[in-house]
Design an enzyme around this catalytic site. Structure first.
Site, PDB file in Angstrom:
ATOM      1  CG  HIS A   1      -1.961  -1.060   1.217  1.00 61.39           C
ATOM      2  ND1 HIS A   1      -2.779  -1.316   0.142  1.00 61.39           N
ATOM      3  CD2 HIS A   1      -2.286  -1.980   2.175  1.00 61.39           C
ATOM      4  CE1 HIS A   1      -3.572  -2.345   0.430  1.00 61.39           C
ATOM      5  NE2 HIS A   1      -3.291  -2.755   1.658  1.00 61.39           N
TER       6      HIS A   1
ATOM      7  CG  HIS B   1      -6.633  -5.336   1.853  1.00 58.65           C
ATOM      8  ND1 HIS B   1      -6.052  -6.085   2.860  1.00 58.65           N
ATOM      9  CD2 HIS B   1      -7.844  -4.944   2.322  1.00 58.65           C
ATOM     10  CE1 HIS B   1      -6.880  -6.140   3.895  1.00 58.65           C
ATOM     11  NE2 HIS B   1      -7.973  -5.454   3.592  1.00 58.65           N
TER      12      HIS B   1
ATOM     13  CG  ASP C   1      -4.623 -10.111   3.607  1.00 58.60           C
ATOM     14  OD1 ASP C   1      -4.270 -10.617   2.526  1.00 58.60           O
ATOM     15  OD2 ASP C   1      -4.408  -8.917   3.894  1.00 58.60           O
TER      16      ASP C   1
END
Length: 340
Positions: free
Chosen positions: A158, A195, A282
């Site tokens: 990120h 993500h 995740d």
């Protein structure tokens, strides 16, 4: 499999992050290192401490201004009367072509995308050695190795070239890919975190020499919200060198493997000779973020599919948070890649 980890990566111990307007315990805890290291060893990994390659590999993809900010902001923050124990922004520019402030508070808002990347006393040191672990993994492949695992913590995908976010400070996968490219290889980054790898996408969006692919929960209703949609294909020289494969919440092994097949076909078309796997765990059915529903068998299949490409593989740890199966998920992914 050769693996890399520096003990200084444990020193980053964030206490909080904000979600839905509430302060919550930060899930990116040092305990992740223990669980993941145990999972890697169970797969047959042998850890080495990374050499210090200096700031050069980091500065190849991150701005000098941003590196200066990360090195100094905690000390500056502690001089502010009444400031919290961690650097957490409370204001952001409308866009980053606005004026660059001198204030520590203003610079925090400029360089931190959200409230999920608190900076504490040892954050810079841990992020530095997390990046060095990824660099060491890249160097292992450059030297002729076929596979390596970098236990990079804090994670990185990120983080943009001048922006922290989502528990991430230095973009370890991007740093490794640039290291490989500079050595004459043609790298693809395949991000399997739940993500979207928005920082990685942003870092290479205008470039055509590094392929970026991300498989993730549909950001229409899932972090990071503003990036990761299918229409984002790159721009300029990078047009067509970015592929997003958003999946419906709760997608299982079968749906995930179909998307991975598409990702690997794009790696073929790109002519990649090495793949940096941004290894988020995740996507697990057991992960606290509950975005996708990949099982342990699914992680084994992911690892096996990546290895079946015949390319050099560098697994760089991204997300995956404390659950009963976190370590086992890593073991399955790495064993799958090693044919176990």
């Amino acid at each position: 499999m050769k693996a890399f980890l520096d003990d200084r990566q444990r020193a980053h111990d964030p206490k909080h992050f904000m979600a839905n307007g509430a302060q919550q315990p930060n899930p990116e805890v040092p305990r992740r290192v223990e669980i993941l290291a145990e999972g890697a060893r169970a797969a047959g990994c042998h850890f080495e401490t990374p050499a210090d390659a200096g700031l050069g590999p980091i500065a190849a993809v991150h701005t000098a201004e941003y590196i200066t900010f990360l090195r100094n902001i905690y000390t500056r923050w502690r001089r502010i009367e009444g400031a919290g124990e961690e650097v957490i922004p409370n204001i952001h520019p409308a866009n980053r072509t606005d004026g660059y402030p001198k204030s520590a508070v203003g610079q925090a808002g400029w360089h931190q995308a959200d409230t999920a990347c608190p900076i504490a006393e040892h954050t810079y040191e841990a992020a530095y050695w997390s990046a060095q672990s990824a660099v060491a993994g890249a160097d292992h492949l450059i030297g002729g190795g076929r596979m390596a695992y970098a236990l990079s913590r804090p994670p990185g995908h990120h983080a943009f070239e001048a922006l922290a976010g989502g528990f991430c400070f230095f973009n370890n996968s991007g740093i490794a890919a640039e290291r490989l490219r500079a050595a004459g290889l043609r790298p693809a980054i395949v991000d399997v975190d739940v993500h979207h790898g928005n920082g990685t996408q942003g870092m290479f969006y205008g470039r055509g020499d590094v392929l970026t692919v991300s498989i993730h929960a549909d950001p229409a209703r899932f972090y990071p919200f503003f990036w990761g949609h299918a229409q984002e294909r790159g721009e300029g020289a990078g047009l067509g060198a970015n592929l997003n494969l958003p999946l419906a919440r709760g997608t299982d092994d079968a749906g995930y493997m179909a998307a991975l097949g598409t990702a690997l076909e794009r790696c073929d078309s790109f002519g990649a000779d090495v793949i940096v796997v941004a290894l988020g765990l995740d996507a697990s059915i057991d992960d606290p973020f509950q975005g996708l529903a990949v099982t342990q068998e699914g992680f084994t299949r992911i690892g096996a599919a990546l290895a079946a490409t015949g390319r050099g593989l560098l697994f760089v740890q991204e997300g995956g948070y404390v659950s009963d199966t976190l370590g086992a998920n890593l073991t399955c992914a790495l064993k799958g890649a090693m044919g176990g």
